[in-house]
Each structure stands twice: as C-alpha cells, then as structure tokens.
Design a protein around this motif. Sequence first.
Motif, PDB file in Angstrom:
ATOM      1  N   LEU C 162       1.993  37.517  -1.660  1.00 36.99           N
ATOM      2  CA  LEU C 162       1.405  38.730  -1.070  1.00 36.99           C
ATOM      3  C   LEU C 162       0.903  38.077   0.419  1.00 36.99           C
ATOM      4  CD1 LEU C 162       0.090  40.439  -3.882  1.00 36.99           C
ATOM      5  CD2 LEU C 162       2.170  40.933  -2.782  1.00 36.99           C
ATOM      6  N   VAL C 163      -0.084  37.233   0.528  1.00 37.23           N
ATOM      7  CA  VAL C 163      -0.848  36.775   1.714  1.00 37.23           C
ATOM      8  C   VAL C 163       0.042  36.267   2.945  1.00 37.23           C
ATOM      9  CG1 VAL C 163      -2.674  35.210   2.405  1.00 37.23           C
ATOM     10  CG2 VAL C 163      -2.942  36.731   0.156  1.00 37.23           C
ATOM     11  N   LEU C 164       0.743  35.180   2.354  1.00 31.57           N
ATOM     12  CA  LEU C 164       1.527  34.534   3.495  1.00 31.57           C
ATOM     13  C   LEU C 164       2.043  35.475   4.698  1.00 31.57           C
ATOM     14  CD1 LEU C 164       2.657  31.318   2.183  1.00 31.57           C
ATOM     15  CD2 LEU C 164       1.015  31.638   3.776  1.00 31.57           C
ATOM     16  N   PRO C 165       2.849  36.443   4.234  1.00 30.93           N
ATOM     17  CA  PRO C 165       3.361  37.331   5.145  1.00 30.93           C
ATOM     18  C   PRO C 165       2.217  38.100   6.078  1.00 30.93           C
ATOM     19  CG  PRO C 165       4.485  38.127   3.260  1.00 30.93           C
ATOM     20  CD  PRO C 165       3.510  36.878   3.077  1.00 30.93           C
ATOM     21  N   LEU C 166       1.101  38.441   5.509  1.00 28.51           N
ATOM     22  CA  LEU C 166       0.230  38.994   6.493  1.00 28.51           C
ATOM     23  C   LEU C 166      -0.626  37.720   7.338  1.00 28.51           C
ATOM     24  CD1 LEU C 166      -1.737  40.751   3.441  1.00 28.51           C
ATOM     25  CD2 LEU C 166      -0.257  41.557   5.073  1.00 28.51           C
ATOM     26  N   TYR C 167      -0.335  36.566   7.112  1.00 32.79           N
ATOM     27  CA  TYR C 167      -0.836  35.658   7.777  1.00 32.79           C
ATOM     28  C   TYR C 167      -0.027  35.257   9.068  1.00 32.79           C
ATOM     29  CZ  TYR C 167      -4.380  33.756   4.520  1.00 32.79           C
ATOM     30  OH  TYR C 167      -5.419  33.561   3.535  1.00 32.79           O
ATOM     31  N   VAL C 168       1.067  35.817   9.105  1.00 34.86           N
ATOM     32  CA  VAL C 168       2.004  35.668  10.205  1.00 34.86           C
ATOM     33  C   VAL C 168       1.703  35.791  11.536  1.00 34.86           C
ATOM     34  CG1 VAL C 168       4.173  36.439  11.085  1.00 34.86           C
ATOM     35  CG2 VAL C 168       4.073  35.759   8.869  1.00 34.86           C
ATOM     36  N   PRO C 169       0.729  36.878  11.717  1.00 32.65           N
ATOM     37  CA  PRO C 169       0.558  37.143  13.291  1.00 32.65           C
ATOM     38  C   PRO C 169      -0.758  36.173  13.576  1.00 32.65           C
ATOM     39  CG  PRO C 169       0.232  39.227  12.063  1.00 32.65           C
ATOM     40  CD  PRO C 169       0.638  38.242  11.085  1.00 32.65           C
ATOM     41  N   SER C 170      -1.501  35.977  12.587  1.00 32.09           N
ATOM     42  CA  SER C 170      -2.422  34.970  13.030  1.00 32.09           C
ATOM     43  C   SER C 170      -1.676  33.493  13.342  1.00 32.09           C
ATOM     44  CB  SER C 170      -3.533  34.770  11.814  1.00 32.09           C
ATOM     45  OG  SER C 170      -4.090  35.896  11.507  1.00 32.09           O
ATOM     46  N   LEU C 171      -1.009  33.146  12.715  1.00 32.28           N
ATOM     47  CA  LEU C 171      -0.356  31.750  12.721  1.00 32.28           C
ATOM     48  C   LEU C 171       0.491  31.805  14.034  1.00 32.28           C
ATOM     49  CD1 LEU C 171       0.937  29.255  11.941  1.00 32.28           C
ATOM     50  CD2 LEU C 171       2.905  30.527  10.808  1.00 32.28           C
ATOM     51  N   ILE C 172       1.026  32.725  14.379  1.00 30.19           N
ATOM     52  CA  ILE C 172       1.944  32.743  15.641  1.00 30.19           C
ATOM     53  C   ILE C 172       0.865  32.706  16.772  1.00 30.19           C
ATOM     54  CG2 ILE C 172       3.274  34.059  17.212  1.00 30.19           C
ATOM     55  CD1 ILE C 172       4.916  35.349  14.824  1.00 30.19           C
ATOM     56  N   PHE C 173      -0.327  33.511  17.035  1.00 39.07           N
ATOM     57  CA  PHE C 173      -0.992  33.571  18.082  1.00 39.07           C
ATOM     58  C   PHE C 173      -1.829  32.057  17.888  1.00 39.07           C
ATOM     59  CE2 PHE C 173      -0.870  38.258  17.618  1.00 39.07           C
ATOM     60  CZ  PHE C 173       0.014  38.267  18.821  1.00 39.07           C
ATOM     61  N   GLY C 174      -2.130  31.812  16.789  1.00 35.85           N
ATOM     62  CA  GLY C 174      -3.034  30.571  16.804  1.00 35.85           C
ATOM     63  C   GLY C 174      -2.084  29.466  17.371  1.00 35.85           C
ATOM     64  N   ALA C 175      -1.044  29.241  16.651  1.00 36.06           N
ATOM     65  CA  ALA C 175      -0.227  27.894  17.359  1.00 36.06           C
ATOM     66  C   ALA C 175      -0.094  28.156  18.606  1.00 36.06           C
ATOM     67  CB  ALA C 175       1.201  27.970  16.314  1.00 36.06           C
ATOM     68  N   GLU C 176       0.157  29.567  19.212  1.00 42.69           N
ATOM     69  CA  GLU C 176       0.570  29.746  20.530  1.00 42.69           C
ATOM     70  C   GLU C 176      -0.409  29.177  21.604  1.00 42.69           C
ATOM     71  OE1 GLU C 176       3.478  30.631  21.273  1.00 42.69           O
ATOM     72  OE2 GLU C 176       3.275  30.955  23.643  1.00 42.69           O
ATOM     73  N   VAL C 177      -1.765  29.486  21.140  1.00 47.52           N
ATOM     74  CA  VAL C 177      -2.953  29.015  21.786  1.00 47.52           C
ATOM     75  C   VAL C 177      -2.985  27.541  22.095  1.00 47.52           C
ATOM     76  CG1 VAL C 177      -5.470  28.819  21.868  1.00 47.52           C
ATOM     77  CG2 VAL C 177      -4.526  31.014  21.164  1.00 47.52           C
ATOM     78  N   VAL C 178      -2.689  26.957  20.998  1.00 46.72           N
ATOM     79  CA  VAL C 178      -2.800  25.596  20.931  1.00 46.72           C
ATOM     80  C   VAL C 178      -1.648  24.802  21.607  1.00 46.72           C
ATOM     81  CG1 VAL C 178      -2.792  23.360  19.706  1.00 46.72           C
ATOM     82  CG2 VAL C 178      -3.725  25.382  18.631  1.00 46.72           C
ATOM     83  N   ARG C 179      -0.423  25.251  21.628  1.00 45.83           N
ATOM     84  CA  ARG C 179       0.639  24.980  22.441  1.00 45.83           C
ATOM     85  C   ARG C 179       0.246  24.981  24.088  1.00 45.83           C
ATOM     86  NH1 ARG C 179       4.372  27.957  20.740  1.00 45.83           N
ATOM     87  NH2 ARG C 179       4.376  27.069  18.435  1.00 45.83           N
TER      88      ARG C 179
END
Lengths: 53, 220, 220, 215, 215, 242
Positions: C162-179
């Motif tokens: 249930l939770v992992l799909p909800l994490y997708v936006p945070s993951l994308i933006f977070g990894a993008e910041v670091v990259r």
Amino acid sequence: MMPELGKYAGVVLSSWGLSIGLIAALLALTLWRGRKIKRALAEAEARAAEARR
Amino acid sequence: MIALLIRDLKLAFRSGGGFGLGLAFFLLVAVLVPLGVGPQGGTLARIAPGILWIGALLACLLSLDRIFALDFEDGTLEILIPSPLPLEGAVAVKALAHWLTTGLPLAVAAPVLAVLLHLPASGLPWLVASLAIGTPALSMIGAFGAALTVGVKRGGLLLSLLVLPLYVPSLIFGAEVVRRGAEGMAVGTPLAFLAAITLGSAASLPFAAAAALRMSLRQG
Amino acid sequence: MIALLIRDLKLAFRSGGGFGLGLAFFLLVAVLVPLGVGPQGGTLARIAPGILWIGALLACLLSLDRIFALDFEDGTLEILIPSPLPLEGAVAVKALAHWLTTGLPLAVAAPVLAVLLHLPASGLPWLVASLAIGTPALSMIGAFGAALTVGVKRGGLLLSLLVLPLYVPSLIFGAEVVRRGAEGMAVGTPLAFLAAITLGSAASLPFAAAAALRMSLRQG
Amino acid sequence: MLRVIDLACARGGVPVLESVAFTLAPGEALVLRGPNGIGKTTLLRTVAGLQVPLAGRIEAKPDRIAYAAHADGIKATLSVAENLGFWAAVHGQSDIGPAVAAMNLSALVNRPAANLSAGQKRRLGLARLMVTGRPVWVLDEPTVSLDLASVALFGRAVAAHLAGGGSALIATHIDLGIEARVLDLTPFRARPPGQGGIATAFDGGFGDDAAGAFL
Amino acid sequence: MLRVIDLACARGGVPVLESVAFTLAPGEALVLRGPNGIGKTTLLRTVAGLQVPLAGRIEAKPDRIAYAAHADGIKATLSVAENLGFWAAVHGQSDIGPAVAAMNLSALVNRPAANLSAGQKRRLGLARLMVTGRPVWVLDEPTVSLDLASVALFGRAVAAHLAGGGSALIATHIDLGIEARVLDLTPFRARPPGQGGIATAFDGGFGDDAAGAFL
Amino acid sequence: MSLWEYANPKKFMQTSGAVLPWVAGLAAICLGTGLIWGFFFTPDDYRQGSTVRIIYLHVPAAMMAINAWAMMLVASLIWLIRRHHVSALAARAAAPVGLTFTLIALATGALWGAPMWGTWWEWDPRLTSFLILALFYLGYIALWQAVENPDTAADLTSILCMVGSVFAVLSRYAVNFWNQGLHQGASLSLDQRENISNVFWLPLVISIAGFVALFVTLVLLRTRTEIRARRLSALIARERLA
Ligand code: HEM
Ligand SMILES: Nc1ncnc2c1ncn2[C@@H]1O[C@H](COP(=O)(O)OP(=O)(O)OP(=O)(O)O)[C@@H](O)[C@H]1O
Ligand SMILES: Nc1ncnc2c1ncn2[C@@H]1O[C@H](COP(=O)(O)OP(=O)(O)OP(=O)(O)O)[C@@H](O)[C@H]1O
Ligand SMILES: [Mg+2]
Ligand SMILES: [Mg+2]
C-alpha cells in the motif's frame, strides 16, 4: 479472409490474443463466481425457509 | 509433517499474505529502482541482474518473520516442541512452505520484471534458473534467522540484520550467473556454488534452527 | 502529547529495535548493491542517488508496522481512542517519533554510505538536505498505511504494497535533487516539490490516518 | 450517569443482543452475567464507544467512561511506574501513588511489566483504571487470573470507587463480593428478523431471484 | 506417572520455588494453589520440559505430557475443525469427534476460531488437549473465562480422563469440583541464598573487593 | 422517488437484473462491430504498418483503466458520506475490472513498443504512471481481501482510494518532470479529429463504446455477486446463532 499483417503479424496477433484472453478470463471468472454464489445463496435461502416453517 | 505443510500453506493463503504480497514487493523494487536511478536503458541493463537478485532477497526477507513469530505468539511452538514431530523436520517443512509461497513465485515472475529493467533476453533463462536454485537457501537461512529472533518482540529488523550478511554469498553467485548468462558467457561455476549453498543449508541449518528454537523457548 | 512522544521514543530505544536497526538496514542495502551490481565506479556513481534514496525508503518501510501494530495488539489503541488525547494529534506524534528514530538518523548517516557508492562530493549536502526534508513525508505516509492495516495480522507485506506507490513522488523528487546536486545543476524545483509533499502530508494525512484507525477498531 | 435504552449490538455484522436497557446511577454497580458467547464483551465494547450500536441509545458522556478488557495497554518493556505514569499523563492526572497502593503493587513499581506473573499483570491493568480519574468503570472479566486475596482487594477498590460517587459495569462469571445489582443477559439474545428481531441491510431477500431473472 | 523430587525452578534467572516434591499416579489429579506470583506457571513450565530445573529432578517421559497454558496454539483463520484436525494429525490421532463432543463445540466446528468468544476459544483450547491422546495433563489456569456450565463440563472431562487412567496437574484459583489432592506452594517459596536457598553463579560476593584490589 | 433508492440492495438487484441483458447486448454488438471492423477492414498506417490495429484495444483499455478508478473514487465517496452498501460493493466489484484493463493497456503498449520504439519497455511517463496505477489497483484489492469485517473493509478501502487518487495524480506529475517521454500525446479529442485519419477513427470510437458497455456489464454482474455474497454470509451467520 485474414488481413495481410506483414512483418508485424506476431506483435499484432499476440496483443490481440492476450487482450481478448484477459477479458475472456475475467468474464469467465465473474460468471463462474456469480453462479457459485447464486447457487450457494439459493441453498441457504431454502434452508432458512425450511427453518422458519 | 504433511499436516504441518498443508496447514502452513493454508495459513499463507488465508492470511491474504504470504504468496501474493511477496511477489508484489518484488515488483515494487523492480519498479522503484528505475524511478530512482533514472530511465537510461544502458545503465538499467547493467545493474539489472544485481537489482533483481536484491529484490528477490528483500521480498524473501520481509516474509521471514511469518515463519515462526506467529507460531511463537500463539503458543504453537511451545506445544510443537514436546510433540512427536521431530523439531528439525518441522523447521525444514516450515522453510519449504515459505519457499513454496515466496521463492517459487518469485522465480516464475522474474522474467516479466526483467523486461522492465531491460535485461537482455539471453539472461532470462539463467535468471529463472538461478532464482529457482538459489531461493531455497534464502528460505532455509531465513528460517534459521527467524528461529534466533523468535523470542524478540517485533524482531523484524533485527532479523534482517542477522540474515542479510548470510545472504551475501547467494546474492553474489546468483547475480553472477545472471550477468554471465546475459553476456553469453559460461555460467557453470557460479551456478555450482549456488547449488552447493542450497544443498549445504538444507542439510545442516534445520538442526541449527531447531536448536536455536529450543533455546529461545527455554528462557524462563 | 509529550508523554506519548517520550513513551514512544523510550519504547523504540528499549526494544533494541527502532533506531539502530533502521540504520543498519540502510547500511546493508548500501553494501549489498555494489556486491550485486559489480564494482564499476562509473555505474555506481550514476545509480548512487537513486539507490541511497531507495535504501532510506526501505529502511523506513521496515519499521513502519511498529507505529501502531504493537499498540493495537496490547489494547493501547482501544484505550487511547476514548482518552482525552485527540487521535489526530496522537497519530502525528507517533509519526514524529518514527521519524526521529528512523528518518533523522538516516539523513545523518547518509554521507558515509554515499562515499561507499562513489557519490560525487558535490552531491553530499543535497543528499542530507533531501533526506532531511523528504523523510518526514515517508513517516507520515507510512503512519497512514499502518493505520489502514492495523487490524490485519502480520500486515507487514500488505503495508509495503500500500505504501510504496505512495512513496513514488517523494522518491523521484528526492533522487532528482541528489542527482542534480551531484552534477552541479540547480535543485530548486525538485526540492520545492519535496517540501510541498512533506507539508501536504503532515497537514492532511493525520486526519485520514485517525479516521482509518477509528474504523479499524470499530469492527465488531 | 449511564443510561442504556433499548440497545441492540452486533458482532461481526450479526446482531447478538437486543432490547437491552438499564441505568447506572452514581455509587451504583451492575454485574452482567450470562453464558459464554451471549455477548457480554460485545455489549461492553458498545457501551464504551468502541463499536456503534445497531439500534437504541447510550446516554453517557464518552469522556467519563474508562474501559478495561484483557488487553490492557501494558508495555512489557516499561516498568510498572512508567506504565501507570504514562496513562496518568494522558488523562491529565499526576499522582499514581493511590492506585499503586490500592492494587498492592508497591513492591513491584520498578519491575518491567514483562517480569510480572499473570495475576500481577492483571493488578497493574486494574491500577491503570484508577489513574484515569474517570467515574464510570466498564470492566470485562476483571478478576481473571487473580487469587482470592487479590479478588478481595479488587472488591474493596470497587467499593471505594462507588463510595466516592463513581459507578461500575462489570461482566464476570465469579462472585466479586460487592453489593451490586445483577443483570442476566440470557433473555436479551437477539431473535432472527423473521421473529421480530432487527434486520440488517442484507437480511432482506431478493424477490427477483426466485423469479429466475437474468443471471 | 510423574514424580517431582526436590525441584527448584527459576524465572528470569531468579529462583522462585525450591524443594518442591510430589508424585502423580495414574488416575490421580493434583491441584496447585498459591497466591499470585508464587511460581505456579514457572513450576508447570518446568514440569512440561519448557524450562530447565535449577535443581532436583522430574521423572516422567516427556512424550506423555500435554501442556496447556493461555496461549494454546489456536490459529484465528482456521476453523475449529481444522485447528483440532491439525493437532490430532501431529499426535498421530485421527478422530476429533469425541473432543468436539466433550467440549460442546459441535455447533461451532466450521466457525473460524477468530469468531469465537473468550469462553468458546478456551473450550477449543481444552479440546486440543484431548486430541493429543497423552495421559498426563499439565494445565495452567484452564478455566479462565469459562462460565459455570463450562467449568462443570471441564470438570467432567477431567474426571473421565482420570477414570481412563490419565492424570492431571492443574494450577487454578477456583474450585473445579473434581476430587483431587491440593498442593499449596506457599511454603516452597525460594529463600535467599544466605538462609539456605539455592545460590546461582553470581550469588557469591567477591572477597577481594573489600580488600581494596586494583580497580 | 429519489435516486438513492437504487442503493437499496433489493431495489438494485431488481433494476440491475432488468438492465443487464441490454447492456450486455450493447457491449457484444459494439465490441463485435468495432473490433471486427478495426481488425479486418482497416488499412495499414503508412508509418506504423499493421501495428496500428493494436490501437483498437490499447486506447479503449487505457481510457477505461483510468475511468474505472474514477468510478471507484465516486463510489467510495458515496459510501463514506451516505453509507450505501451497494456503492461500496460496486467499488469493490470494479477494481479487478480496472486492473484487467490496466494490464491490457500495459501489455498491448509493451508489444506495440517493441517494433515502434525498439524496446518492450521504456520508462516513459505515461507508461510509468500506468504501472503505478496497476500497483494502486493491486493494493486496493489486497486491502479488501485482507480486512475481515466487510463494512470496515469498505471504510478503509474508500480512504485508500481517496488518498491514492491524490498520490496517483502527484506521481503522474513527478514522472513527467523526470522524463519527457516517447509516447504520443492525446490525438483523439473530437475537435482534433484530423490528428488521426478517418479510417481509424470510427471503428475506434465504436470499440471505445464497446469497452464502456463491457465495463458496465462486468461491474453490474460482479456487484450482484458481491451483494449475494453478503446476503449469503448474513444468512450463514444467522444459522450459526440459531
Ligand atoms: C506499456 C506501454 C503503454 C502504455 C501504458 C500506454 C498508455 C496509453 C494511454 C494511457 C493512452 C491514453 C488513452 C487516452 O486517455 O486517450 C494511450 C494512448 C495511445 N497510445 Fe499508448 N501506451 C503504451 C505504449 C504505446 C506504444 C508503444 C504506442 C505506439 C507506438 C502507443 C500508442 C498510443 C496511441 C496511438 C494512443 C492514442 C493517443 C490518443 O489518440 O490519445 N502506446 N496509451
Ligand atoms: N466475527 C464474528 N462473526 C460472527 N460471530 C461472531 C464473531 N465474533 C464473535 N462472534 C460471536 O458473537 C457472540 C458474542 O461474543 P462475545 O465475545 O460478546 O461473548 P461473551 O458474552 O463475551 O462470551 P465470553 O463469556 O465467552 O467472553 C459469540 O457467540 C461469538 O461466537
Ligand atoms: N523475567 C523475570 N525476572 C524476574 N522475575 C520474574 C520474571 N518473570 C517473572 N518473574 C517473577 O516470578 C514469579 C513467578 O511467576 P509465575 O508466573 O510463575 O507466578 P504464578 O504463580 O503463575 O502467578 P499467577 O497466579 O499470577 O499466574 C513472580 O513473582 C514474577 O514476578
Ligand atoms: Mg467475553
Ligand atoms: Mg501463572
């Protein structure tokens, strides 16, 4: 009278096959479960009617 | 023995848990990695063998605590130990049930996810083979870890910590099989090691796990 | 409220769980990935932002079921609901405690692991910043998922699903910041989105989670 | 203090009790009795506001009720004092001394709850009730695992609570040695809907099925 | 059938009971009594082989003992029949009928255990004991949550077991209505090591500390 | 008479029983016409060759995958606000149908991508967001199955559906931001009719109508089954108590 699908025949036929297969499977499952529950319900209603008498 | 296997499988299906959800987690890892890493096909193809194996490993890991924790909480283990079933056999059967509901579905589903990660087609059969041969070891090692942590409330994370290092050899050989397979190289050696790990753990770990269970439960 | 926060932190430390183990799991993921993927520095550096964020996400995920499940099992929730504490507040406090014992240590420890993965030094501050800003949302979303699955026995895997799909936006933006940070580009936009997600979840999800808890417990 | 009017309650969607009615004045205790499975637990949960009633009304301020079942929110890793202190803080109380004394826990205050025996844990659960400072106690089999001396202790604690203007609703199978009215729930067992019982949303049949409608 | 000789047992490393001795012949029942926290549960777990004794001996074949505590290995998602069937299979039995009948569970056989009330669940736990086919029953507070009728049912089941040559060791606070010897554990409370009690590995002091040894 | 009366199980069973044959017939006719026309009687596209035939399945399935979720969202809100059981059960019934359509869109898209883009799978935003949609469906279905009490399950899944919708939209923007993608934009809107040539347009529209009717048929059938299942468990529970 199969249309000429050319070099993409595999792709086209498998996507049609897969889609129709999935829909058929869903329909079959729906009907099968529908029948099963309907039969079980009819039995339960009969039992309940029996109990009321 | 068979009664235990059937019961464990039944419980895994009924709980709406075991089975489908391990798979779902595997799928999620395969989906999240490209989202995090970025969509360049080349990079993905290069990391795909490792990521798929790590995904399988984590999916396995998450359901490990089901092996004994529930049976511990409701007192089943306390009754099982003095029962006529040899505990070693019970442990092996429980690991088998875990594999049937987790490892096997993973091996079957892996090719689909491999496509998402752009793994070359030549690697697919080796991916399935390596998972089929390697995941029984994951379940057995996991059962051992679960036996060690059974007395610890919510020991899930502790369990991960104990078990993951033990998974390292399987991971390395498994990913190597897939990588070599994808590049068309010979896979004999890593595959042999993988099989050896599985056989070795199946032959010895049930005894260690049973001993650990007896000790965990004996704590006054 | 403060009593609840203190109690939750105490429990996390005493159980030998929360805290140290989340970190350890993060470390393990950072170690396993090079093992599975192979040690080529170039590839590792490229995937490092994504892998670190995924590691943080999984480490968070694994301890989510602690948020409510233990309190459900021992009846604390049933007593808390009719207590003078507003349930929304209790949910928010519990998510905060989860963040303090999981997200915050991850953000602090991340630079060390980033070095293992050859992340360029210019990315390090952004890694810490993105984790510090993004992980509160992970805890809050996780608390919502935990509230949904609280009545389900061993709902760990369902919770992940249930939770992992909800994490997708945070993951994308977070990894993008670091990259972007690692490549020396501007990070403003993704960082702003990350912060917006965190604020949005903190403002609305406690209500959804409290409603879910009330409903789960009301089942006759 | 508490007034239950024509209450019906369900467990797992099935009505188990109906037409239950009683009032509880300050200083009064009511003991619920009935065979296993009649619905005592269900009724108490409904009164405590943890379940919605199927019909009828419960007149009470929910913030005056303290509910205690078997699972009593005790954390194994916290000590007896820490456990009580937490619940006291939640309810805006600060002194756990009287509760500790009343339940004879003084020797155990610094012991982690994990190391208590079944009966000691139960006493801690009852002490928790006292630190809530709420007047209406709703108790589900409170004396399970207690020895005779502790049952007497509990009886005295209830009597003191009643004397102080509180009231108590207690489901139990044993004799508590307190003065209380007894309500046997056996006559309130829910009847099937055909015989005048309450019908739920799915208790009506579907006339069309018999007529052989399409699918 | 079961013989306990000069037994001492510990909980969490602390001795709680010492010099406990009794024998249990076929057809005999022994009821353990004692205040909360005296060590009944500890003693029963030791007798059942789940803990090692601190001192003394237990003479019994471990595969003749069936132990039942509160947590009784019941799976909530399995039905009553499936639960009993599993334990019967583990113990090489096949017929669960008599156990179901004895514990008055016939109406509930197909019900998932999750949907049982506290007392019904307890009856299922006792039925489990019967399908083990083992002669020595070791029971920790078996009648918790049972109503009077069920307690009587349980008493009859124990009597039948004894009549069939079995024996039973029961810790309880209430009167079971069966003929049995009673053993009160109060006199066996472990004494501190200084007063003749058993010393564990770290109960001795370190003489050199007083002498001011280095650090 | 208020519209809400149809939310009464008995009334719904009667009405849906009467409507079903017509909707099912409509679905069969539209699907038959649209698909047979599309498959046998349309020419190859000058660029995509015969693969253009995939469009008759891909586009309707993709549209219905999203619409099914929207329907579930509406039904969930109705359940939360007015507590009509039929509405919750309809949401439950729609989820597997939506999931199937999502899978069809994904599978046909993947197969189409192989010749067009040279890869089975590309992390294109639209594709990625469909994958995430499939995950939402899976989680929703799993939650329905995991929670025992049906009313509680309806409550919890409704909340999940609401929160999930917000996050689904959010991730759609996130993936867009992250990658521009290969997938073509919308070309089917009615005023942009010229984007897709006439020969393909009419059979496509008929197929879409067929998919809509198929969706309604399946949801009605499944809702009826869910209602009967609830009635069945009510009866069985009564039997047990008796
Ligand atoms: C797994 C992969 C794919 C997914 C999930 C997917 C999904 C979608 C979606 C959601 C739509 C929009 C339907 C609408 O609302 O109008 C769509 C339309 C369309 N897709 Fe795909 N697609 C995929 C792959 C492909 C590929 C590989 C092609 C061809 C090269 C393709 C061609 C089209 C076309 C022509 C449309 C119609 C565009 C329009 O007129 O709106 N898709 N697809
Ligand atoms: N999920 C469920 N579905 C259907 N019936 C249920 C469910 N859970 C419990 N029941 C039944 O509801 C009835 C009431 O249970 P309840 O726990 O309230 O009884 P009780 O009076 O507290 O009994 P006890 O004295 O044994 O604790 C019981 O007959 C039980 O079997
Ligand atoms: N881990 C531990 N460390 C130290 N003492 C402990 C520990 N666990 C339990 N004890 C103590 O050991 C004693 C024996 O406990 P036990 O559970 O055997 O009592 P009991 O006779 O069964 O009591 P009851 O009637 O309340 O069930 C108790 O005084 C308890 O407080
Ligand atoms: Mg009860
Ligand atoms: Mg005890």
